[in-house]
Design a protein around this motif. Structure first.
Motif, PDB file in Angstrom:
ATOM      1  N   GLU A  74       0.800  -1.223   0.000  1.00 46.82           N
ATOM      2  CA  GLU A  74       0.000   0.000   0.000  1.00 46.82           C
ATOM      3  C   GLU A  74       0.835   1.276   0.000  1.00 46.82           C
ATOM      4  O   GLU A  74       0.492   2.261  -0.664  1.00 46.82           O
ATOM      5  CB  GLU A  74      -0.930  -0.011   1.223  1.00 46.82           C
ATOM      6  N   ALA A  75       1.933   1.290   0.746  1.00 45.86           N
ATOM      7  CA  ALA A  75       2.756   2.503   0.862  1.00 45.86           C
ATOM      8  C   ALA A  75       3.989   2.455  -0.037  1.00 45.86           C
ATOM      9  O   ALA A  75       4.955   3.203   0.188  1.00 45.86           O
ATOM     10  CB  ALA A  75       3.183   2.699   2.316  1.00 45.86           C
ATOM     11  N   LYS A  76       3.943   1.642  -1.052  1.00 43.73           N
ATOM     12  CA  LYS A  76       5.103   1.442  -1.921  1.00 43.73           C
ATOM     13  C   LYS A  76       5.630   2.735  -2.524  1.00 43.73           C
ATOM     14  O   LYS A  76       6.847   2.958  -2.597  1.00 43.73           O
ATOM     15  CB  LYS A  76       4.730   0.459  -3.028  1.00 43.73           C
ATOM     16  N   ASP A  77       4.728   3.589  -2.967  1.00 42.35           N
ATOM     17  CA  ASP A  77       5.137   4.817  -3.652  1.00 42.35           C
ATOM     18  C   ASP A  77       5.157   6.046  -2.738  1.00 42.35           C
ATOM     19  O   ASP A  77       5.403   7.161  -3.200  1.00 42.35           O
ATOM     20  CB  ASP A  77       4.190   5.088  -4.827  1.00 42.35           C
ATOM     21  N   GLN A  78       4.905   5.861  -1.463  1.00 41.01           N
ATOM     22  CA  GLN A  78       4.843   6.997  -0.547  1.00 41.01           C
ATOM     23  C   GLN A  78       6.207   7.363   0.034  1.00 41.01           C
ATOM     24  O   GLN A  78       6.393   8.498   0.477  1.00 41.01           O
ATOM     25  CB  GLN A  78       3.869   6.692   0.599  1.00 41.01           C
ATOM     26  N   TYR A  79       7.124   6.414   0.034  1.00 42.02           N
ATOM     27  CA  TYR A  79       8.424   6.658   0.664  1.00 42.02           C
ATOM     28  C   TYR A  79       9.551   6.214  -0.251  1.00 42.02           C
ATOM     29  O   TYR A  79       9.402   5.290  -1.057  1.00 42.02           O
ATOM     30  CB  TYR A  79       8.528   5.903   1.992  1.00 42.02           C
ATOM     31  N   SER A  80      10.694   6.864  -0.091  1.00 45.14           N
ATOM     32  CA  SER A  80      11.888   6.446  -0.815  1.00 45.14           C
ATOM     33  C   SER A  80      12.458   5.201  -0.142  1.00 45.14           C
ATOM     34  O   SER A  80      12.052   4.835   0.969  1.00 45.14           O
ATOM     35  CB  SER A  80      12.928   7.572  -0.810  1.00 45.14           C
ATOM     36  N   GLU A  81      13.410   4.579  -0.794  1.00 42.15           N
ATOM     37  CA  GLU A  81      14.021   3.379  -0.222  1.00 42.15           C
ATOM     38  C   GLU A  81      14.729   3.699   1.094  1.00 42.15           C
ATOM     39  O   GLU A  81      14.698   2.908   2.037  1.00 42.15           O
ATOM     40  CB  GLU A  81      15.005   2.766  -1.221  1.00 42.15           C
ATOM     41  N   ALA A  82      15.361   4.860   1.153  1.00 41.23           N
ATOM     42  CA  ALA A  82      16.050   5.253   2.380  1.00 41.23           C
ATOM     43  C   ALA A  82      15.054   5.437   3.520  1.00 41.23           C
ATOM     44  O   ALA A  82      15.330   5.056   4.671  1.00 41.23           O
ATOM     45  CB  ALA A  82      16.829   6.546   2.149  1.00 41.23           C
ATOM     46  N   GLU A  83      13.896   6.023   3.220  1.00 40.04           N
ATOM     47  CA  GLU A  83      12.877   6.236   4.246  1.00 40.04           C
ATOM     48  C   GLU A  83      12.271   4.914   4.698  1.00 40.04           C
ATOM     49  O   GLU A  83      11.985   4.725   5.891  1.00 40.04           O
ATOM     50  CB  GLU A  83      11.794   7.168   3.710  1.00 40.04           C
ATOM     51  N   LYS A  84      12.098   3.988   3.773  1.00 38.22           N
ATOM     52  CA  LYS A  84      11.585   2.666   4.136  1.00 38.22           C
ATOM     53  C   LYS A  84      12.560   1.945   5.069  1.00 38.22           C
ATOM     54  O   LYS A  84      12.146   1.348   6.070  1.00 38.22           O
ATOM     55  CB  LYS A  84      11.334   1.829   2.880  1.00 38.22           C
ATOM     56  N   MET A  85      13.836   2.005   4.722  1.00 40.90           N
ATOM     57  CA  MET A  85      14.833   1.362   5.566  1.00 40.90           C
ATOM     58  C   MET A  85      14.899   2.021   6.939  1.00 40.90           C
ATOM     59  O   MET A  85      15.120   1.354   7.957  1.00 40.90           O
ATOM     60  CB  MET A  85      16.207   1.418   4.890  1.00 40.90           C
ATOM     61  N   TYR A  86      14.707   3.321   6.989  1.00 41.12           N
ATOM     62  CA  TYR A  86      14.703   4.029   8.267  1.00 41.12           C
ATOM     63  C   TYR A  86      13.580   3.518   9.165  1.00 41.12           C
ATOM     64  O   TYR A  86      13.802   3.240  10.361  1.00 41.12           O
ATOM     65  CB  TYR A  86      14.542   5.530   8.019  1.00 41.12           C
ATOM     66  N   LEU A  87      12.384   3.401   8.629  1.00 40.42           N
ATOM     67  CA  LEU A  87      11.251   2.913   9.411  1.00 40.42           C
ATOM     68  C   LEU A  87      11.483   1.486   9.905  1.00 40.42           C
ATOM     69  O   LEU A  87      11.207   1.162  11.067  1.00 40.42           O
ATOM     70  CB  LEU A  87       9.970   2.974   8.581  1.00 40.42           C
ATOM     71  N   ILE A  88      12.006   0.648   9.022  1.00 41.25           N
ATOM     72  CA  ILE A  88      12.264  -0.745   9.400  1.00 41.25           C
ATOM     73  C   ILE A  88      13.323  -0.812  10.501  1.00 41.25           C
ATOM     74  O   ILE A  88      13.194  -1.574  11.469  1.00 41.25           O
ATOM     75  CB  ILE A  88      12.701  -1.563   8.164  1.00 41.25           C
ATOM     76  N   ARG A  89      14.378   0.001  10.379  1.00 37.70           N
ATOM     77  CA  ARG A  89      15.416   0.014  11.415  1.00 37.70           C
ATOM     78  C   ARG A  89      14.851   0.494  12.749  1.00 37.70           C
ATOM     79  O   ARG A  89      15.208  -0.028  13.813  1.00 37.70           O
ATOM     80  CB  ARG A  89      16.575   0.915  10.986  1.00 37.70           C
ATOM     81  N   GLN A  90      13.984   1.496  12.700  1.00 36.84           N
ATOM     82  CA  GLN A  90      13.378   1.991  13.931  1.00 36.84           C
ATOM     83  C   GLN A  90      12.547   0.896  14.602  1.00 36.84           C
ATOM     84  O   GLN A  90      12.573   0.751  15.839  1.00 36.84           O
ATOM     85  CB  GLN A  90      12.500   3.198  13.638  1.00 36.84           C
ATOM     86  N   TYR A  91      11.828   0.139  13.825  1.00 41.25           N
ATOM     87  CA  TYR A  91      11.017  -0.956  14.375  1.00 41.25           C
ATOM     88  C   TYR A  91      11.903  -2.055  14.928  1.00 41.25           C
ATOM     89  O   TYR A  91      11.642  -2.601  16.008  1.00 41.25           O
ATOM     90  CB  TYR A  91      10.083  -1.506  13.294  1.00 41.25           C
ATOM     91  N   GLU A  92      12.946  -2.403  14.188  1.00 41.41           N
ATOM     92  CA  GLU A  92      13.808  -3.510  14.601  1.00 41.41           C
ATOM     93  C   GLU A  92      14.675  -3.147  15.809  1.00 41.41           C
ATOM     94  O   GLU A  92      15.049  -4.035  16.589  1.00 41.41           O
ATOM     95  CB  GLU A  92      14.707  -3.932  13.433  1.00 41.41           C
ATOM     96  N   SER A  93      14.981  -1.862  15.974  1.00 45.67           N
ATOM     97  CA  SER A  93      15.857  -1.446  17.072  1.00 45.67           C
ATOM     98  C   SER A  93      15.099  -1.166  18.373  1.00 45.67           C
ATOM     99  O   SER A  93      15.724  -0.830  19.383  1.00 45.67           O
ATOM    100  CB  SER A  93      16.646  -0.199  16.670  1.00 45.67           C
ATOM    101  N   LEU A  94      13.773  -1.288  18.336  1.00 41.08           N
ATOM    102  CA  LEU A  94      13.001  -1.083  19.564  1.00 41.08           C
ATOM    103  C   LEU A  94      13.390  -2.137  20.600  1.00 41.08           C
ATOM    104  O   LEU A  94      13.401  -3.339  20.309  1.00 41.08           O
ATOM    105  CB  LEU A  94      11.502  -1.180  19.271  1.00 41.08           C
ATOM    106  N   GLU A  95      13.702  -1.689  21.797  1.00 43.24           N
ATOM    107  CA  GLU A  95      14.130  -2.607  22.851  1.00 43.24           C
ATOM    108  C   GLU A  95      12.949  -3.435  23.344  1.00 43.24           C
ATOM    109  O   GLU A  95      11.931  -2.890  23.784  1.00 43.24           O
ATOM    110  CB  GLU A  95      14.740  -1.826  24.007  1.00 43.24           C
ATOM    111  N   ILE A  96      13.089  -4.732  23.252  1.00 45.09           N
ATOM    112  CA  ILE A  96      12.033  -5.653  23.688  1.00 45.09           C
ATOM    113  C   ILE A  96      12.620  -6.634  24.716  1.00 45.09           C
ATOM    114  O   ILE A  96      13.825  -6.868  24.739  1.00 45.09           O
ATOM    115  CB  ILE A  96      11.422  -6.417  22.484  1.00 45.09           C
ATOM    116  N   PRO A  97      11.777  -7.192  25.598  1.00 44.94           N
ATOM    117  CA  PRO A  97      10.330  -7.005  25.674  1.00 44.94           C
ATOM    118  C   PRO A  97       9.954  -5.645  26.271  1.00 44.94           C
ATOM    119  O   PRO A  97      10.703  -5.074  27.071  1.00 44.94           O
ATOM    120  CB  PRO A  97       9.889  -8.146  26.583  1.00 44.94           C
ATOM    121  N   LEU A  98       8.812  -5.139  25.864  1.00 43.79           N
ATOM    122  CA  LEU A  98       8.308  -3.885  26.401  1.00 43.79           C
ATOM    123  C   LEU A  98       7.841  -4.094  27.836  1.00 43.79           C
ATOM    124  O   LEU A  98       7.356  -5.166  28.189  1.00 43.79           O
ATOM    125  CB  LEU A  98       7.129  -3.383  25.550  1.00 43.79           C
TER     126      LEU A  98
END
Length: 453
Positions: free
Chosen positions: A202-226
């Motif tokens: 759905e959001a394929k054309d909304q973000y650049s590749e760099a922005e997509k990688m940024y979001l994924i890194r932010q999700y993956e770097s979240l300290e778990i467990p919450l």
């Protein structure tokens, strides 16, 4: 109005006489004493002028009525924010301190790390309640009893609905009822999986590749467990904070809109500018009066609101990650609850100061309080209409408009990204820095504009 006009004439005539008369006494003092005494007098007179400018604002009946109306609206908002229910064993809703205490006790039983074992326990507890006669019936009273049993796990259950949803932007309230304990291990993995699928689809054309990688890194770097804890006080505080800030800003706009234009309305501009410091210190006093009014009313409003809500519902959960709240589950900023609160109150103050500065600028330029008071209305409500336009360019612009500062809590949930110097950054840090600078920069512009009028 008559009282304010009289204050203007008396104050600036008094200052003019004192300043002119002081020249005859200059020769009687040593240079050191003259310099020291002048600094003391200037400091005192500066404060006195600011005080009189503030007094001129609040001596008007309409300003006093505005403050009373603001207090009334704030009181109504407080009531909504503190309206928390607890469903008792009879399936009936309770309110008041006892209801808050019982809800806190129920959710405190499930506080701790949201690890795989805790998720498994919540899924099992939810299924156990669903299998009871009260959980299977369609009769309202029995269903309410079953719902009451789930109040301790209600917040975690909402997170389950988000984590195991069919899509990143999907939500099904009853999804948690179909989960099994074997699926508990996918709780955090699904959060990243759904984001990846959304960015690839759905959001394929909304973000650049760099922005997509940024979001994924932010999700993956979240300290778990919450870490999860009861945090109803903060949830209610954040829910109604935008309302409090916006209402406060609208009234602030009304109060500061006449600081400059009223001199022309009251026909006292000739006296004002004829004063010894009528085109320097007196104008600066008006600017500082606006700053004092915005600062005082804003912080009093926010501190009273925060104290009332948190004092009633509790400050528990202040150090939890924001992602433990249903509304912030998708948030890509790594923040705790208290950090989010600081961003909300600081962002609101910057936004109010910037908009109030624009009000004063328009007031000084147009010599009309009516035009100036429209500024916050336009800045707050115009983006709501523009938001209906289906355009990525428009959305990028809307993400940086000052109204977002009045609702920073909501802005933290928006996926507005910008690339600056090859670095991807969210909208909130940009808003705070950009309008922090503009809020300060607009004040000398107001000063120079009125001096030249």
């Amino acid at each position: 109005m008559r009282e304010a006009r009289t204050l203007t004439v008396l104050l600036y005539c008094k200052l003019t006489d004192e300043e002119k008369g002081s020249g005859n006494r200059m020769n009687e003092k040593t240079v050191h004493e003259k310099v020291r005494n002048k600094k003391i007098k200037d400091r005192y007179r500066g404060k006195e002028q600011v005080y009189y400018e503030v007094k001129k604002v609040f001596c008007k009946t309409r300003s006093r009525m505005a403050i009373l109306l603001l207090m009334l609206l704030m009181g109504v908002t407080f009531c909504f924010a503190m309206n928390v229910e607890y469903i008792n064993e009879e399936g009936e809703a309770e309110t008041g301190f006892s209801a808050v205490a019982r809800l806190r006790a129920a959710q405190k039983e499930w506080s701790g790390d949201l690890n795989e074992e805790k998720i498994r326990q919540v899924i099992a507890e939810n299924r156990r309640i669903n299998e009871t006669p009260e959980g299977r019936t369609e009769r309202i009273k029995e269903s309410n009893i079953a719902y009451g049993w789930k109040q301790g796990i209600a917040e975690i259950r909402s997170l389950l609905n988000c984590a195991y949803a069919d899509g990143f932007r999907h939500y099904d309230y009853y999804l948690a009822d179909s989960l099994s304990e074997a699926e508990a291990g996918a709780f955090y993995r699904n959060r990243i999986k759904l984001l990846r699928e959304w960015l690839a689809g759905e959001a394929k054309d909304q973000y650049s590749e760099a922005e997509k990688m940024y979001l994924i890194r932010q999700y993956e770097s979240l300290e778990i467990p919450l870490y999860y804890d009861y945090r109803k006080g903060w949830t209610q505080l954040f829910t109604y904070a935008p309302t409090v800030v916006m209402i406060t800003m609208l009234f602030l706009g009304y109060l500061v809109a006449g600081i400059f234009s009223n001199e022309f309305t009251w026909k006292t501009d000739a006296v004002f500018f004829a004063a010894y410091h009528g085109r320097d210190r007196a104008v600066a006093a008006k600017v500082w009066a606006g700053v004092w009014i915005v600062t005082g009313i804003y912080w009093l409003s926010m501190l009273f609101y925060s104290a009332a809500v948190l004092g009633y519902l509790g400050v528990d959960g202040w150090n939890c990650p924001v992602q433990t709240e249903f509304g912030d589950w998708k948030c890509f900023y790594h923040l705790t609850v208290w950090q989010k609160y600081l961003l909300i109150v600081i962002g609101g103050y910057i936004g109010c100061m910037f908009m109030a500065g624009l009000c004063m600028l328009v007031s000084a330029k147009t010599k009309s309080a009516v035009v100036a008071v429209m500024v916050p209305f336009v800045l707050i409500f115009l983006p709501s209409f523009l938001g209906n336009l289906e355009s990525e360019a428009v959305n990028q612009i809307l993400g940086l408009l000052p109204d977002r500062l009045l609702q920073v809590g909501n802005a933290l949930g928006y996926f507005n990204l910008y690339t600056l110097g090859g670095r991807v950054i969210g909208a909130v840090p940009i808003l705070l820095v950009l309008y922090g600078i503009l809020a300060v920069a607009v004040l000398p512009i107001v000063y120079r504009c009125f001096v030249r009028s």
